[in-house]
Write an enzyme that holds these catalytic residues in place. Structure first.
Site, PDB file in Angstrom:
ATOM      1  N   CYS A   1       5.609 -15.925 -28.754  1.00 25.16           N
ATOM      2  CA  CYS A   1       6.914 -15.467 -28.265  1.00 25.16           C
ATOM      3  C   CYS A   1       7.589 -16.540 -27.402  1.00 25.16           C
ATOM      4  CB  CYS A   1       6.718 -14.191 -27.458  1.00 25.16           C
ATOM      5  SG  CYS A   1       8.250 -13.613 -26.728  1.00 25.16           S
TER       6      CYS A   1
ATOM      7  N   TYR B   1      26.438  -0.356 -31.278  1.00 25.89           N
ATOM      8  CA  TYR B   1      25.576  -1.409 -31.840  1.00 25.89           C
ATOM      9  C   TYR B   1      26.280  -2.123 -33.002  1.00 25.89           C
ATOM     10  CZ  TYR B   1      22.095  -3.689 -34.637  1.00 25.89           C
ATOM     11  OH  TYR B   1      21.438  -4.631 -35.376  1.00 25.89           O
TER      12      TYR B   1
ATOM     13  N   CYS C   1       8.244  -9.278 -31.152  1.00 29.18           N
ATOM     14  CA  CYS C   1       8.007  -8.213 -30.165  1.00 29.18           C
ATOM     15  C   CYS C   1       8.079  -6.862 -30.872  1.00 29.18           C
ATOM     16  CB  CYS C   1       9.038  -8.312 -29.044  1.00 29.18           C
ATOM     17  SG  CYS C   1       8.584  -7.321 -27.606  1.00 29.18           S
TER      18      CYS C   1
ATOM     19  N   GLU D   1      24.431  -4.013 -41.563  1.00 26.63           N
ATOM     20  CA  GLU D   1      23.975  -3.297 -40.366  1.00 26.63           C
ATOM     21  C   GLU D   1      23.853  -1.796 -40.615  1.00 26.63           C
ATOM     22  OE1 GLU D   1      22.597  -4.497 -37.890  1.00 26.63           O
ATOM     23  OE2 GLU D   1      23.208  -6.593 -37.992  1.00 26.63           O
TER      24      GLU D   1
ATOM     25  N   ASP E   1      20.241  -2.110 -30.010  1.00 24.86           N
ATOM     26  CA  ASP E   1      19.609  -0.993 -30.733  1.00 24.86           C
ATOM     27  C   ASP E   1      18.195  -0.787 -30.180  1.00 24.86           C
ATOM     28  OD1 ASP E   1      18.185  -3.110 -31.697  1.00 24.86           O
ATOM     29  OD2 ASP E   1      18.435  -2.625 -33.807  1.00 24.86           O
TER      30      ASP E   1
END
Ligand code: SF4
Length: 350
Positions: free
Chosen positions: A202, A119, A191, A36, A137
């Site tokens: 989607c 986050y 997206c 991350e 995020d």
């Protein structure tokens, strides 16, 4: 539309479509943390190689805590934003001291560690420990602002906090990690930013307000960013036989503690470069234009002009210049990617 309606379609879509990424294979708290932090500001494809190399060199949190700074910065070379890895090391030392080398299984305790924001704390807590904590995020904010057609500025902390609270209230207690990752994944591959959203594939298109109203391009809303400051620099590739000059940057500020090619503010002419090299108590023999390069940091842009300068002798040199051997120095002196356009001049054979 109620926010919880997105959970089921997102989770089933994620199960079927998730990418096989190295950090998803064995999502230990340390692995999630490293991935991350690397993924902030860097693309997934680019991170893969760095991630494997970093964990091979530093397989445990104890190894990260004990790693000499030069080696650590070298492992991070190319990823940029070096404060990220310096903070990781500070946190690792704290984890060794306070928690016996294991990241604590507690969101608040993780959040208190250096360099870890909500986050990353949410990602580690949910993915590695199965805790019901969101990981929000810019990607997640973009997705949700479109689904709900929310026109608030997603760069505002207050907006992020509200979204975190809303997600925490509805997210599934049995699969918090998969839910967070499904939102991240949707933001990363479906997206996506600007006019590229792939609404036709989607899984939540039937719930999406922006899709229904044809307003996808209007979201997310962001306040205009401040313009970056432009700094002009002259970079010197000073060579003496097989040796070239570097100097260490100060311990604080941009690119702190890394090595760089000597450089000066402003664009110098050849004559001015020669005088500057003489001022370093070096004897210039030959000068060659090494072209222009640009590097963009978050708040500043460097517009650089480079010169290769061959010098006769380096014994009386002034300042903090260090002359290092091209071959022996390989891997020892981390030079930030801001200078990568000029590296070829010191790597090329005589
Ligand atoms: S339908 Fe389009 S805009 Fe809405 S969430 Fe899906 S990809 Fe994004």
């Amino acid at each position: 539309m109620k926010l919880e309606e997105i959970i089921k379609p997102l989770l089933s879509w994620y199960e079927e479509n998730k990418r096989d990424l190295p950090w998803r294979r064995e999502p230990t708290p340390y692995h999630v943390w490293v991935s991350e932090i690397m993924l902030q500001q860097t693309r997934v494809e680019a991170v893969k190689g760095y991630y494997e190399r970093f964990l091979t060199a530093l397989p445990q949190i104890e190894d990260l805590a004990a790693c000499p700074e030069n080696k650590l910065l070298k492992l991070w070379e190319g990823l940029g934003y070096y404060n990220r890895v310096k903070n990781m090391q500070k946190a690792a030392k704290e984890i060794v001291l306070k928690y016996g080398g294991e990241l604590p299984a507690d969101y608040e305790e993780i959040l208190e560690l250096p360099g870890i924001g909500s986050y990353t704390a949410g990602a580690i807590s949910s993915i590695a420990y199965g805790l019901k904590k969101p990981a929000v995020d810019g990607n997640v904010l973009r997705v949700l602002s479109r689904i709900t057609e929310n026109g608030e500025d997603i760069l505002k902390q207050s907006v992020k906090r509200r979204v975190e609270q809303e997600l925490e209230a509805v997210m599934p207690a049995d699969r918090p990690g998969a839910f967070n990752q499904s939102l991240m994944e949707l933001g990363a591959v479906v997206c996506i930013p600007n006019g590229m959203a792939k609404c036709q594939v989607c899984p939540v298109q039937h719930l999406c307000s922006a899709r229904a109203h044809g307003t996808v391009l209007e979201y997310p809303k962001k306040a205009a960013k401040k313009q970056r400051r432009i700094e002009e620099k002259t970079v010197l590739l000073i060579q003496n036989g097989q040796e070239y000059a570097v100097c260490r940057r100060p311990d604080k500020g941009l690119l702190a503690g890394l090595y760089e090619f000597p450089n000066m503010d402003g664009w110098l002419t050849e004559e001015e470069v020669i005088r500057a090299v003489e001022a370093l108590k070096l004897m210039p023999l030959h000068i060659k234009n090494a072209g222009e390069a640009k590097h963009i940091f978050s708040h500043v842009e460097w517009h650089m002009k480079g010169y290769v300068v061959r010098v006769a002798s380096t014994e009386k040199r002034a300042g903090n210049l260090l002359f290092i051997d091209k071959k022996e120095s390989k891997g020892k002196y981390p030079i930030p990617s801001a200078f990568s356009a000029y590296r070829k001049y010191i790597e090329e054979d005589e």
